[in-house]
Design an enzyme around this catalytic site. Structure first.
Site: not given
Ligand SMILES: Nc1ncnc2c1ncn2[C@@H]1O[C@H](COP(=O)(O)OP(=O)(O)O)[C@@H](O)[C@H]1O
Ligand SMILES: CC(C)(COP(=O)(O)O)[C@@H](O)C(=O)NCCC(=O)O
Ligand SMILES: [K+]
Length: 279
Positions: A6, A8, A99-101, A177
């Site tokens: 997965d 991201g 987005g594929v996710d 802050t």
């Molecule tokens: N092990 C980790 N390391 C860094 N960030 C983490 C971790 N676990 C949870 N997070 C939180 O989750 C977010 C990333 O979530 P994730 O769903 O993996 O993002 P993406 O799918 O966009 O890469 C980070 O921005 C942070 O807030």
């Molecule tokens: C919006 C997202 C960046 C979220 O991805 P993530 O936070 O999981 O990294 C991803 O779903 C994406 O690149 N989407 C493409 C644009 C769209 O869904 O409209």
């Molecule tokens: K994600």
């Protein structure tokens, strides 16, 4: 073994799943930005016979990863957002742009609930809706917690919100802050999810089950008023539904699928929405 990826924008998560038993044997995460150097946090490809990938990272990252894997693994399945799959019709005018996710989450959520709101709290917080009958409406994208923090450039970015902090603590005005930033971004995220969920259920005339996933799901969950379920492996479940490889997956059983609490009644959602509009 099956290697599920997965990828991201922040973290590239992986897990190894035993084909025979459908058990998750190990999992890990590496920063998406960094090169994949062999090391303790990279799975041993020698035991992998199939890979399934959901990636929202840049095309180059995906192409490199697929090329690397194809040299060592027999079957590499790359998920793509489609106009239609597994009974779900994509709400995007250009389905390939979703987005594929988000698409994986929509497929898994629909398979589990028959219609839901799926929220992925990652680099961005995405909120998608699939109606009973499988019509995906499209959705919403807002900055994730870390992105909101970084955008403030107040040097507070490395102080994560403690997922176990009391929800009402985060409601209180910040007295330094870090607190002011953390309470502010937390309220921005949970207010958006609560309001978007209520507005769409009201407009569509249906109270939908609510599913949360992503790295920040536990933090956001603390502020979500309506009944909901956490499903950390929801994106992976979309891969299982799209490319079933084990007996359990072929039987439609997705790993880690949570018990989903029934949503509150539509009347309650509408009353709360009307009330919140009065304030
Ligand atoms: N092990 C980790 N390391 C860094 N960030 C983490 C971790 N676990 C949870 N997070 C939180 O989750 C977010 C990333 O979530 P994730 O769903 O993996 O993002 P993406 O799918 O966009 O890469 C980070 O921005 C942070 O807030
Ligand atoms: C919006 C997202 C960046 C979220 O991805 P993530 O936070 O999981 O990294 C991803 O779903 C994406 O690149 N989407 C493409 C644009 C769209 O869904 O409209
Ligand atoms: K994600």
């Amino acid at each position: 073994m099956i290697l599920d990826l997965d990828i991201g924008n922040t973290l590239s998560k992986w897990r190894l799943k035993d084909i025979a038993s459908s058990e998750i044997r190990s999992r890990g995460a590496v920063w998406t930005r960094e090169e994949w150097r062999p090391g303790p946090d990279i799975p041993d490809l020698d035991v992998v016979s199939a890979v399934r990938i959901s990636s929202v990272a840049r095309r180059a990252v995906l192409d490199n990863t697929v090329a690397l894997l194809r040299r060592q693994v027999g079957a590499v399945h790359v998920a793509r957002s489609m106009p239609e799959a597994l009974g779900v019709s994509c709400g995007y005018r250009e389905p390939g742009r979703l987005g594929v996710d988000r698409w994986m989450g929509a497929l898994a959520g629909y398979q589990l609930t028959g219609g839901c709101c799926s929220v992925d709290c990652g680099s961005a917080i995405t909120i998608d809706f699939v109606l009973p009958g499988g019509r995906h409406l499209g959705g919403y994208i807002i900055p994730g917690l870390r992105l909101m923090k970084e955008s403030l450039k107040l040097g507070t970015r490395n102080v994560a919100i403690d997922p176990d902090s009391e929800a009402d603590e985060l409601l209180a005005p910040g007295r330094n802050t870090v607190e002011a930033v953390n309470h502010g971004i937390y309220m921005a995220a949970v207010s958006a999810v609560n309001r978007i969920y209520s507005e769409v259920c009201d407009r569509e005339g249906v109270a939908l089950p609510l599913l949360l996933t992503g790295g920040d799901a536990r933090v956001v969950s603390r502020g979500i008023r309506v009944p909901h379920a956490l499903w950390p492996d929801m994106v992976y479940a979309g891969l299982e539904a799209s490319f079933p490889l084990t007996a359990a997956e072929r039987a439609g059983r997705m790993s880690g699928a949570p018990r989903v609490p029934p949503p509150v009644s539509l009347e309650k959602i509408r009353a709360a929405l009307a009330f919140s509009m009065l304030l």
